[in-house]
Design a protein around this motif. Structure first.
Motif, mmCIF file in Angstrom:
data_model
loop_
_atom_site.group_PDB
_atom_site.id
_atom_site.type_symbol
_atom_site.label_atom_id
_atom_site.label_comp_id
_atom_site.label_asym_id
_atom_site.label_seq_id
_atom_site.Cartn_x
_atom_site.Cartn_y
_atom_site.Cartn_z
ATOM 1 N N LEU A 145 -12.651 -10.762 -8.357
ATOM 2 C CA LEU A 145 -13.094 -9.205 -7.043
ATOM 3 C C LEU A 145 -13.583 -9.840 -6.449
ATOM 4 O O LEU A 145 -13.561 -8.462 -5.870
ATOM 5 N N CYS A 146 -13.198 -10.913 -5.831
ATOM 6 C CA CYS A 146 -13.773 -11.112 -4.119
ATOM 7 C C CYS A 146 -12.745 -10.660 -3.380
ATOM 8 O O CYS A 146 -12.362 -10.314 -2.404
ATOM 9 N N TYR A 147 -11.323 -11.308 -3.868
ATOM 10 C CA TYR A 147 -10.143 -11.714 -3.072
ATOM 11 C C TYR A 147 -9.249 -10.483 -3.366
ATOM 12 O O TYR A 147 -8.317 -10.417 -2.582
ATOM 13 N N GLY A 148 -9.958 -9.771 -4.975
ATOM 14 C CA GLY A 148 -8.475 -8.418 -4.911
ATOM 15 C C GLY A 148 -8.053 -7.835 -3.264
ATOM 16 O O GLY A 148 -7.207 -7.534 -3.320
ATOM 17 N N SER A 149 -9.270 -7.212 -2.940
ATOM 18 C CA SER A 149 -9.533 -6.459 -2.114
ATOM 19 C C SER A 149 -8.664 -6.916 -0.337
ATOM 20 O O SER A 149 -8.182 -6.127 -0.124
ATOM 21 N N PRO A 150 -9.077 -8.039 0.108
ATOM 22 C CA PRO A 150 -8.509 -8.446 1.544
ATOM 23 C C PRO A 150 -6.867 -9.274 0.963
ATOM 24 O O PRO A 150 -6.606 -8.870 1.543
ATOM 25 N N LEU A 151 -6.641 -9.562 -0.035
ATOM 26 C CA LEU A 151 -5.754 -10.206 -0.319
ATOM 27 C C LEU A 151 -4.744 -8.868 -0.040
ATOM 28 O O LEU A 151 -3.990 -8.428 0.109
ATOM 29 N N ALA A 152 -5.046 -7.881 -1.043
ATOM 30 C CA ALA A 152 -4.219 -6.207 -1.194
ATOM 31 C C ALA A 152 -4.944 -5.088 0.420
ATOM 32 O O ALA A 152 -4.492 -4.155 -0.054
ATOM 33 N N VAL A 153 -4.707 -5.752 1.382
ATOM 34 C CA VAL A 153 -5.452 -4.830 2.480
ATOM 35 C C VAL A 153 -4.388 -4.403 3.132
ATOM 36 O O VAL A 153 -4.921 -3.291 4.178
ATOM 37 N N GLY A 154 -3.320 -4.615 3.250
ATOM 38 C CA GLY A 154 -2.016 -3.558 3.603
ATOM 39 C C GLY A 154 -2.062 -2.484 2.915
ATOM 40 O O GLY A 154 -2.185 -1.471 3.690
ATOM 41 N N VAL A 155 -2.576 -1.936 1.840
ATOM 42 C CA VAL A 155 -2.985 -0.759 1.416
ATOM 43 C C VAL A 155 -3.931 0.191 2.065
ATOM 44 O O VAL A 155 -3.851 1.430 2.526
ATOM 45 N N LEU A 156 -5.160 -0.903 2.734
ATOM 46 C CA LEU A 156 -5.850 -0.141 3.748
ATOM 47 C C LEU A 156 -5.502 0.244 5.053
ATOM 48 O O LEU A 156 -5.967 0.549 5.714
ATOM 49 N N TYR A 157 -5.075 -1.008 5.119
ATOM 50 C CA TYR A 157 -4.310 -1.459 6.821
ATOM 51 C C TYR A 157 -3.235 0.305 7.037
ATOM 52 O O TYR A 157 -3.940 0.488 7.979
ATOM 53 N N LEU A 158 -2.621 0.952 6.331
ATOM 54 C CA LEU A 158 -1.762 2.067 6.323
ATOM 55 C C LEU A 158 -2.747 2.875 7.153
ATOM 56 O O LEU A 158 -2.872 3.759 7.459
ATOM 57 N N GLU A 159 -3.919 3.285 6.121
ATOM 58 C CA GLU A 159 -5.070 4.692 6.368
ATOM 59 C C GLU A 159 -5.366 4.306 7.453
ATOM 60 O O GLU A 159 -6.080 4.984 7.986
ATOM 61 N N TRP A 160 -6.038 2.571 8.193
ATOM 62 C CA TRP A 160 -6.770 2.282 9.259
ATOM 63 C C TRP A 160 -6.050 3.076 10.222
ATOM 64 O O TRP A 160 -6.367 3.701 11.122
ATOM 65 N N ASP A 182 1.058 -19.867 8.114
ATOM 66 C CA ASP A 182 0.423 -19.162 7.740
ATOM 67 C C ASP A 182 0.324 -18.370 8.947
ATOM 68 O O ASP A 182 0.142 -16.960 8.699
ATOM 69 N N ILE A 183 0.525 -18.290 10.643
ATOM 70 C CA ILE A 183 0.506 -17.599 10.861
ATOM 71 C C ILE A 183 2.095 -16.785 10.962
ATOM 72 O O ILE A 183 2.291 -15.157 11.130
ATOM 73 N N GLY A 184 3.185 -17.729 10.373
ATOM 74 C CA GLY A 184 4.355 -16.551 10.296
ATOM 75 C C GLY A 184 4.795 -16.198 8.651
ATOM 76 O O GLY A 184 5.429 -15.373 8.348
ATOM 77 N N GLY A 185 4.115 -16.814 7.293
ATOM 78 C CA GLY A 185 4.116 -16.570 5.879
ATOM 79 C C GLY A 185 3.497 -15.396 5.574
ATOM 80 O O GLY A 185 3.124 -15.339 4.926
ATOM 81 N N PHE A 186 1.712 -15.185 6.468
ATOM 82 C CA PHE A 186 1.266 -14.712 5.780
ATOM 83 C C PHE A 186 1.174 -13.328 6.414
ATOM 84 O O PHE A 186 0.880 -12.779 5.496
ATOM 85 N N PRO A 187 1.371 -13.268 7.169
ATOM 86 C CA PRO A 187 1.841 -11.690 7.767
ATOM 87 C C PRO A 187 2.549 -10.266 6.773
ATOM 88 O O PRO A 187 2.044 -9.530 6.755
ATOM 89 N N PRO A 188 3.593 -10.873 5.816
ATOM 90 C CA PRO A 188 4.229 -10.058 5.309
ATOM 91 C C PRO A 188 2.622 -9.527 3.879
ATOM 92 O O PRO A 188 3.219 -8.543 3.588
ATOM 93 N N SER A 189 2.361 -10.496 3.745
ATOM 94 C CA SER A 189 1.322 -9.521 2.413
ATOM 95 C C SER A 189 0.641 -8.554 3.409
ATOM 96 O O SER A 189 0.019 -8.535 2.409
#
Length: 507
Positions: free
Chosen positions: A25-40, A315-322
């Motif tokens: 419940l707590c990490y679902g939205s922050p880890l899937a923030v890429g969907v919100l990123y497009l809207e922002w 983490d600098i290079g591997g985290f951005p794709p998510s």
């Protein structure tokens, strides 16, 4: 507080279930923030680098604040921290629905939600470790898949909610779902013995009030004794109030009735209090000094130093794709009819598979866990280099799956750390490494976004990401190769401050 022996079952399995759902419940939205990123991006019209800070803060701030989170859980317990953090996560998500600009999101979504997630992660791991000993690896592995499953489901859920209710409605509904963390947290019953007697207080705490001296600067022992003697008189007056009112002369002569032994007792208590304060200050200072000395010793271990650089660059290079893969697909002009499953969902489910698979491999004695971790870094770098060449949904989906699986190397990172520094230094070393992992999480997506703002394409950005991960992997490999066999075969000849390697099964 006295704790019972970990039961390795019983109510512990309830703890595993509620910890799983808490991370879901707590990490679902922050880890899937890429969907919100497009809207922002569309809503606020800011650059990709500036907008990426929201998601990177939400995922990195919890790691950056890991020492504070540990102190909170140690001081207040897992259950109160989990309940309080549930309000933080839900409140941050709901406040984000009213964000007037991107800077408001930095606070509401990035810091409030991110810090709440960090507190919840520490609480769930701590309470699970208290309930499990022999099955601790299995229990931790099960609860860690909650965040990966949350990424998989929340990516599709948020996309659907945005289509139905818009961005603001999506955040309100997701925030309301996060309130279920309160129910999960209420079930995190602490593992303590209800019949255990209260711990004895130090003898210095039993000193009567009149023995406590003022902490004023420059007071002599004689002055403190006079204060104590006055306190003795006051106590006699309180206990014998009628007599004090009837005969004030007797009060003036109380001091004369104090015998020599009582005066010696006062002097002894004064000295005890003075020495106690000095020893307490000295002990605190020594703890801080020891911490920094141990930190310096850790960095003398070249494998640990290389591991610190590797986790930061990874983490600098591997985290951005998510965070950015959805925008990569949109930039590649992929037909929406071919867009069957969100790429972030693919990353999420494959991360769960990777955590379980790599965790199982690490338990085999013939598997060198450090080399296994290095291989995941090198393959991640190659996959990042391949992203600019992916021009269809199928190829991006395959690369997302590969990157998600390799990101599951988080499950073996504690094994690698234990091999490097030993079990005695694991907590200290892991805290340092998690801080720099959080720093990498916070910096990676904005850097990639800034590359896009400068070049108007993602190719250069992912070349940079791949180079960072490959560099970290090669540095760690070079640091391990020259001394691996020597550390394994001659551990008994090493000086006390040099850390030997353990077999994978003992990690």
């Amino acid at each position: 507080m006295v704790f019972r022996k970990p039961p390795d079952g019983g109510w512990g399995w309830v703890i595993v279930v509620v910890s799983f759902f808490t991370q879901f419940l707590c990490y679902g939205s922050p880890l899937a923030v890429g969907v919100l990123y497009l809207e922002w991006l569309d809503a606020f019209g800011e650059g990709k680098g500036k907008t990426a800070w929201v998601g990177s803060l939400a995922n990195g701030i919890g790691l950056l604040a890991s020492p504070v989170c540990s102190i909170c859980v140690s001081s207040f317990g897992a259950r109160p921290v989990a309940i309080f953090s549930g309000f933080m996560v839900a409140g941050g998500l709901m406040m984000s629905s009213f964000a007037p600009n991107i800077y408001f999101l930095y606070i509401s979504y990035g810091i409030v939600v991110g810090l709440g997630c960090g507190l919840l992660y520490t609480a769930t791991v701590t309470i699970t470790c208290q309930y499990f000993d022999k099955r601790r690896g299995l229990a931790l592995g099960l609860i860690s898949t909650g965040s990966s499953l949350g990424l998989f489901i929340y990516a599709a859920l948020q996309k659907e909610l945005i289509d139905l209710y818009g961005l603001d409605g999506c955040l309100l509904i997701v925030g309301a779902l996060s309130l279920n963390i309160l129910a999960c947290g209420s079930l995190m019953r602490p593992l303590e013995s209800p019949n255990s007697p209260p711990a004895e207080k130090p003898s210095v705490d039993k000193v009567p009030d009149q023995y406590f001296v003022y902490h004023g600067k420059g007071k002599t022992i004689e002055e403190n004794i006079s204060i104590l003697e006055k306190g003795y008189i006051d106590e006699k007056c309180v206990n014998n109030m009628p007599d004090c009112k009837q005969d004030s002369v007797l009060n003036k002569n109380v001091l004369n009735s104090i015998n020599v032994n009582e005066k010696d007792t006062y002097k002894k208590k004064v000295v005890e209090q003075t020495n106690f304060c000095k020893q307490l200050a000295k002990r605190k200072w020594q703890l801080y000094l020891n911490y920094w000395e141990e930190t310096a010793v850790l960095f003398k271990n070249k494998v640990f130093s290389a591991l610190f650089v590797a986790i930061l660059l990874f983490d600098i290079g591997g985290f951005p794709p998510s965070l950015l893969m959805e925008d990569v697909a949109r930039s590649a002009d992929i037909n929406e009819d071919d867009y069957h499953v969100p790429l972030i969902s693919i990353i999420g489910i494959m991360t769960a598979v990777g955590k379980l698979t790599l965790g199982i491999l690490a338990d085999f004695k013939w598997v060198n866990t450090l080399y296994l971790y290095v291989s995941t870094l090198l393959m991640t770098g190659v996959a990042l280099f391949a992203i600019p060449f992916a021009k269809s949904y199928l190829t991006l989906a395959m690369l997302s799956g590969i990157l998600g699986f390799l990101t599951g190397n988080w499950s073996i990172f504690p094994y690698v750390t234990t091999k490097t520094v030993g079990i005695e230094k694991l907590t200290h070393a892991y805290g340092i490494l998690m801080f720099f992992a959080g720093l990498g999480n916070s910096l990676g997506p904005p850097i990639v976004g800034w590359f896009y703002d400068w070049t108007q394409e993602y190719d250069t950005a992912f070349y940079f990401s791949g180079f960072c991960v490959l560099l970290g992997g090669f540095l760690l490999l070079l640091a391990a190769l020259p001394c691996w066999n020597a550390c394994t075969n001659q551990s008994s000849k090493l000086p006390p401050n040099t850390y030997s390697y353990k077999v994978a099964s003992s990690a």
